[in-house]
Enzyme design. Structure first.
Site, PDB file in Angstrom:
ATOM      1  N   SER A  76       0.833  -1.205   0.000  1.00 21.93           N
ATOM      2  CA  SER A  76       0.000   0.000   0.000  1.00 21.93           C
ATOM      3  C   SER A  76       0.872   1.262   0.000  1.00 21.93           C
ATOM      4  CB  SER A  76      -0.887  -0.003   1.238  1.00 21.93           C
ATOM      5  OG  SER A  76      -0.069   0.047   2.389  1.00 21.93           O
ATOM      6  N   CYS A 118       2.245  -6.920   1.740  1.00 18.26           N
ATOM      7  CA  CYS A 118       1.392  -6.075   2.574  1.00 18.26           C
ATOM      8  C   CYS A 118       0.479  -7.032   3.319  1.00 18.26           C
ATOM      9  CB  CYS A 118       0.574  -5.135   1.682  1.00 18.26           C
ATOM     10  SG  CYS A 118      -0.636  -4.148   2.551  1.00 18.26           S
ATOM     11  N   CYS A 178       3.098  -5.928   9.905  1.00 19.38           N
ATOM     12  CA  CYS A 178       2.813  -4.883   8.924  1.00 19.38           C
ATOM     13  C   CYS A 178       4.166  -4.516   8.357  1.00 19.38           C
ATOM     14  CB  CYS A 178       2.164  -3.678   9.592  1.00 19.38           C
ATOM     15  SG  CYS A 178       2.074  -2.245   8.482  1.00 19.38           S
ATOM     16  N   THR A 179       4.249  -4.484   7.044  1.00 16.86           N
ATOM     17  CA  THR A 179       5.570  -4.325   6.418  1.00 16.86           C
ATOM     18  C   THR A 179       6.160  -2.927   6.641  1.00 16.86           C
ATOM     19  OG1 THR A 179       4.427  -3.816   4.355  1.00 16.86           O
ATOM     20  CG2 THR A 179       5.172  -6.076   4.691  1.00 16.86           C
TER      21      THR A 179
HETATM   22  N1  DGL Z   1       2.117  -2.244   4.986  1.00 17.15           N
HETATM   23  C1  DGL Z   1       0.812  -2.747   5.077  1.00 17.15           C
HETATM   24  C2  DGL Z   1       0.761  -4.030   5.862  1.00 17.15           C
HETATM   25  O1  DGL Z   1       1.709  -4.789   5.847  1.00 17.15           O
HETATM   26  C3  DGL Z   1      -0.315  -1.855   5.498  1.00 17.15           C
HETATM   27  C4  DGL Z   1      -0.121  -0.414   5.567  1.00 17.15           C
HETATM   28  C5  DGL Z   1      -1.410   0.340   5.415  1.00 17.15           C
HETATM   29  O2  DGL Z   1      -2.184   0.489   6.371  1.00 17.15           O
HETATM   30  O3  DGL Z   1      -1.625   0.793   4.295  1.00 17.15           O
HETATM   31  O4  DGL Z   1      -0.231  -4.306   6.480  1.00 17.15           O
END
Ligand code: DGL
Length: 272
Positions: A8, A70, A189-190
């Site tokens: 994202s 993600c 969360c990445t």
């Molecule tokens: N980086 C995403 C993940 O691993 C989410 C980030 C977002 O909230 O857009 O969940």
């Protein structure tokens, strides 16, 4: 044919970095939907719609395999895309997520069998981690805790601000107060590995932090070994290109900071 890596926003760069360390020979195309970030507080339907648009855009630009780097997209869109969309788009193409590989390593890491998950509200509400754990390692108790402010902190590069410390300490305290036996915390969360040095400050030393980059990279290597029909289609010129739905100047400056080298991206419109 390239490997597509979708997130994202900037978070998937933490995954791409580790994948390229382990598998440098392939060609990669990164896509960050920075203009529509965060996904973490969006509905199932919207995350699915946005993720499907991104996957199609990566396929159209020569990707044969797409990693949803993600957790929120993996939790809310992966299953539907694999089961309902891929057969009609192109059944030879593949989309893989990050949750299952992470859950698979947990039994080897936790000793107390008490694990904490820090993730977006979307991932937490989906209970994807606990559902996968019930199938693979039901002896592990997972406490899932949402950190709604952490992604905006990263996307706005407030990582080293006092405000970031406030939100990081607050969420860690809530998680550890819920289960005193936690010995491993999954950064589910990445974006969160970009906050790791701040997170560490508020954690007792005996608690391990699990970042997903290396885990996903190892799992991809293993997948490609088991699927020579996919591997043989991948081109090997060691290239990487970056796409964003935001203005390139904004993406390039932050992505360069996070990756420690100059990045030149291109803007794409996923709604078009
Ligand atoms: N980086 C995403 C993940 O691993 C989410 C980030 C977002 O909230 O857009 O969940």
């Amino acid at each position: 044919m390239k490997i597509g890596v979708f997130d994202s926003g900037y978070g998937g760069l933490t995954i791409l970095k580790e994948i390229r360390k382990r598998l440098p020979q392939y060609d990669y195309l990164y896509l960050g939907d920075n203009a529509r970030n965060p996904y973490g507080s969006r509905s199932f339907e919207i995350v699915y719609e946005f993720t499907l648009q991104a996957v199609k855009a990566l396929f159209e630009r020569g990707c044969h395999l797409v990693i949803l780097a993600c957790n929120t997209a993996s939790a809310k869109a992966l299953r539907s895309i694999q089961q309902n969309d891929l057969p009609t788009i192109d059944h030879s193409k593949r989309v893989l997520g990050v949750i299952r590989p992470t859950v698979e390593v947990l039994p080897d890491i936790t000793r107390s069998n008490h694990v904490g998950l820090l993730a977006t509200p979307g991932t937490v509400k989906s209970h994807s981690y606990s559902l996968e754990l019930q199938k693979l390692a039901p002896q592990i108790k997972i406490t899932e805790h949402a950190c709604p402010m952490w992604v905006p902190i990263v996307e706005n590069n407030e990582i080293d601000s006092p405000g970031a410390d406030y939100f990081i300490e607050k969420e860690i305290k809530k998680l550890l107060d819920t289960d005193h036996h936690i010995d491993t915390i999954v950064l589910g969360c990445t974006h969160y590995p970009l906050l790791e040095h701040r997170i560490r400050k508020f954690l007792p030393e005996n608690i391990k932090i699990l970042c997903q980059g290396q885990i996903v990279a190892e799992s991809l290597e293993d997948y490609l070994l088991r699927h020579p029909e996919i591997e043989s289609k991948l081109s090997k010129k060691r290239s990487v290109k970056y796409l964003t739905t935001e203005h390139t100047e904004k993406f390039d400056s932050l992505a360069s900071l996070f990756l420690g080298k100059d990045i030149n991206s291109q803007t794409i419109d996923l709604n078009a």
